[in-house]
Design an enzyme around this catalytic site. Structure first.
Site, PDB file in Angstrom:
ATOM      1  N   ARG A   1       2.017  -5.075   6.030  1.00 27.42           N
ATOM      2  CA  ARG A   1       1.321  -4.018   5.302  1.00 27.42           C
ATOM      3  C   ARG A   1       2.196  -2.771   5.340  1.00 27.42           C
ATOM      4  O   ARG A   1       2.637  -2.347   6.407  1.00 27.42           O
ATOM      5  CB  ARG A   1      -0.046  -3.692   5.907  1.00 27.42           C
ATOM      6  CG  ARG A   1      -0.738  -2.571   5.104  1.00 27.42           C
ATOM      7  CD  ARG A   1      -2.172  -2.333   5.509  1.00 27.42           C
ATOM      8  NE  ARG A   1      -2.773  -1.341   4.608  1.00 27.42           N
ATOM      9  CZ  ARG A   1      -4.014  -1.365   4.173  1.00 27.42           C
ATOM     10  NH1 ARG A   1      -4.822  -2.318   4.548  1.00 27.42           N
ATOM     11  NH2 ARG A   1      -4.465  -0.424   3.352  1.00 27.42           N
TER      12      ARG A   1
ATOM     13  N   ASN B   1     -11.098  -2.553  -5.266  1.00 27.07           N
ATOM     14  CA  ASN B   1     -10.361  -1.581  -6.086  1.00 27.07           C
ATOM     15  C   ASN B   1     -11.033  -1.317  -7.435  1.00 27.07           C
ATOM     16  O   ASN B   1     -10.711  -0.338  -8.112  1.00 27.07           O
ATOM     17  CB  ASN B   1      -8.904  -2.019  -6.304  1.00 27.07           C
ATOM     18  CG  ASN B   1      -8.045  -1.926  -5.056  1.00 27.07           C
ATOM     19  OD1 ASN B   1      -7.085  -2.673  -4.892  1.00 27.07           O
ATOM     20  ND2 ASN B   1      -8.365  -0.989  -4.150  1.00 27.07           N
TER      21      ASN B   1
ATOM     22  N   HIS C   1       1.936   3.575  -9.260  1.00 26.23           N
ATOM     23  CA  HIS C   1       1.811   2.121  -9.428  1.00 26.23           C
ATOM     24  C   HIS C   1       3.003   1.569 -10.214  1.00 26.23           C
ATOM     25  O   HIS C   1       3.494   0.481  -9.923  1.00 26.23           O
ATOM     26  CB  HIS C   1       0.490   1.776 -10.122  1.00 26.23           C
ATOM     27  CG  HIS C   1      -0.713   2.143  -9.310  1.00 26.23           C
ATOM     28  ND1 HIS C   1      -0.837   1.818  -7.972  1.00 26.23           N
ATOM     29  CD2 HIS C   1      -1.846   2.833  -9.624  1.00 26.23           C
ATOM     30  CE1 HIS C   1      -1.981   2.283  -7.500  1.00 26.23           C
ATOM     31  NE2 HIS C   1      -2.612   2.905  -8.480  1.00 26.23           N
TER      32      HIS C   1
ATOM     33  N   ASP D   1       0.824  -1.218   0.000  1.00 24.90           N
ATOM     34  CA  ASP D   1       0.000   0.000   0.000  1.00 24.90           C
ATOM     35  C   ASP D   1       0.853   1.261   0.000  1.00 24.90           C
ATOM     36  O   ASP D   1       1.935   1.284   0.596  1.00 24.90           O
ATOM     37  CB  ASP D   1      -0.913  -0.020   1.235  1.00 24.90           C
ATOM     38  CG  ASP D   1      -2.062   0.969   1.105  1.00 24.90           C
ATOM     39  OD1 ASP D   1      -2.452   1.290  -0.039  1.00 24.90           O
ATOM     40  OD2 ASP D   1      -2.558   1.429   2.144  1.00 24.90           O
TER      41      ASP D   1
END
Ligand code: IPE
Ligand code: IPE
Ligand code: MG
Length: 246
Positions: A185, A70, A39, A22
């Site tokens: 994460r 998403n 990205h 993330d």
């Protein structure tokens, strides 16, 4: 399934690591770039992470690349992501093959364009015999979907009278992978966001503030060091664990 290691062994390597990658959007926005650019930079971090964990002897690495939620993002961002996935599979495949890495996709793949579905199937087929590490890419994945589809298939396909955990796990999209040991994460949020809900039952959790495109080997090594310091008990007392999970 037995855990990968003794809970008291401090020099352990997790058998199965999963990452919620993330922070790509915030990384780009902080630099005045488009989220899609974030990205693209995230993909570079992904490449580093695959190499890092394969070199450390991790058996399975599961990456959350696109969640079932998403799809609700702006159309331009979703399209840029889909293009990136198509290109990435093509570009990365030779190196994955060379390194002996097996590729597997989990999620609702029928929702993706035909061209991407075809690439996924071809990549899985052409790396099927590899056994250095299994790289699992979660695309269109949601933990609730996974449990629900497993339950539906269980009802339809299982003849067993008494539901049993191991048999049920055979219907989850992660069937056959080692038990999840470590869930990481990045990006500062401390939530699971509908990732591996069933599979994370006894995973050690590691939250990093760093945004995914900035993750480097030192950060990744930090997660392994952190894992090695944890004492896993699986609901037992420390003295019991070795015998119960031997
Ligand atoms: C994660 O980064 C990648 C995907 C969800 C595809 P984000 O795009 O969620 O980045 P942030 O959280 O907005 O910074
Ligand atoms: C989780 O990140 C999904 C992926 C990393 C692919 P999100 O950015 O979509 O999750 P939330 O919205 O912060 O919960
Ligand atoms: Mg995010």
């Amino acid at each position: 399934m037995a855990p990968a290691s003794s809970p008291t062994d401090t020099a352990v390597t997790p058998a199965h690591v999963a990452i919620i990658m993330d922070g790509n959007g915030r990384w780009a926005e902080a630099r005045g770039l488009s989220r899609s650019e974030g990205h693209r930079m995230g993909l570079r971090a992904t490449r580093r992470a695959v190499e890092f964990f394969a070199n450390r002897g991790v058996r399975a690495l599961t990456l959350f690349a696109f969640s079932s939620e998403n799809w609700q993002r702006p159309k331009a961002e979703v399209e840029a992501l889909l293009d990136l996935f198509v290109a990435a599979i093509e570009d990365e495949l030779p190196e994955l093959r060379e390194k002996g890495i097996r590729l597997r996709f989990i999620g609702q793949r029928e929702e993706f364009p035909g061209q991407l579905q075809q690439r996924m199937a071809d990549a899985e087929a052409s790396t099927q015999a590899n056994d250095t590490m299994t790289l699992v890419v979660a695309l269109g994945y949601g933990g609730r979907w996974d449990i629900l589809q497993a339950a539906l298939r269980w009802v339809r396909e299982s003849s067993a009278v008494n539901p049993d955990r191991d048999a049920f796990e055979g219907f989850l999209s992660t069937a056959g992978l080692p038990e999840l040991d470590l869930l990481i994460r990045t990006g500062g949020e401390q939530r699971i966001s509908n990732f591996l809900l069933w599979q994370a039952a006894y995973a050690e959790l590691c939250f990093l503030d760093v945004l995914w495109p900035d993750v480097d080997d030192a950060e990744l090594q930090g997660t392994l060091d952190c894992y090695a310091r944890r004492q896993r008990r699986f609901g037992c007392t420390a003295a019991q664990v070795d015998t119960v999970h031997a």
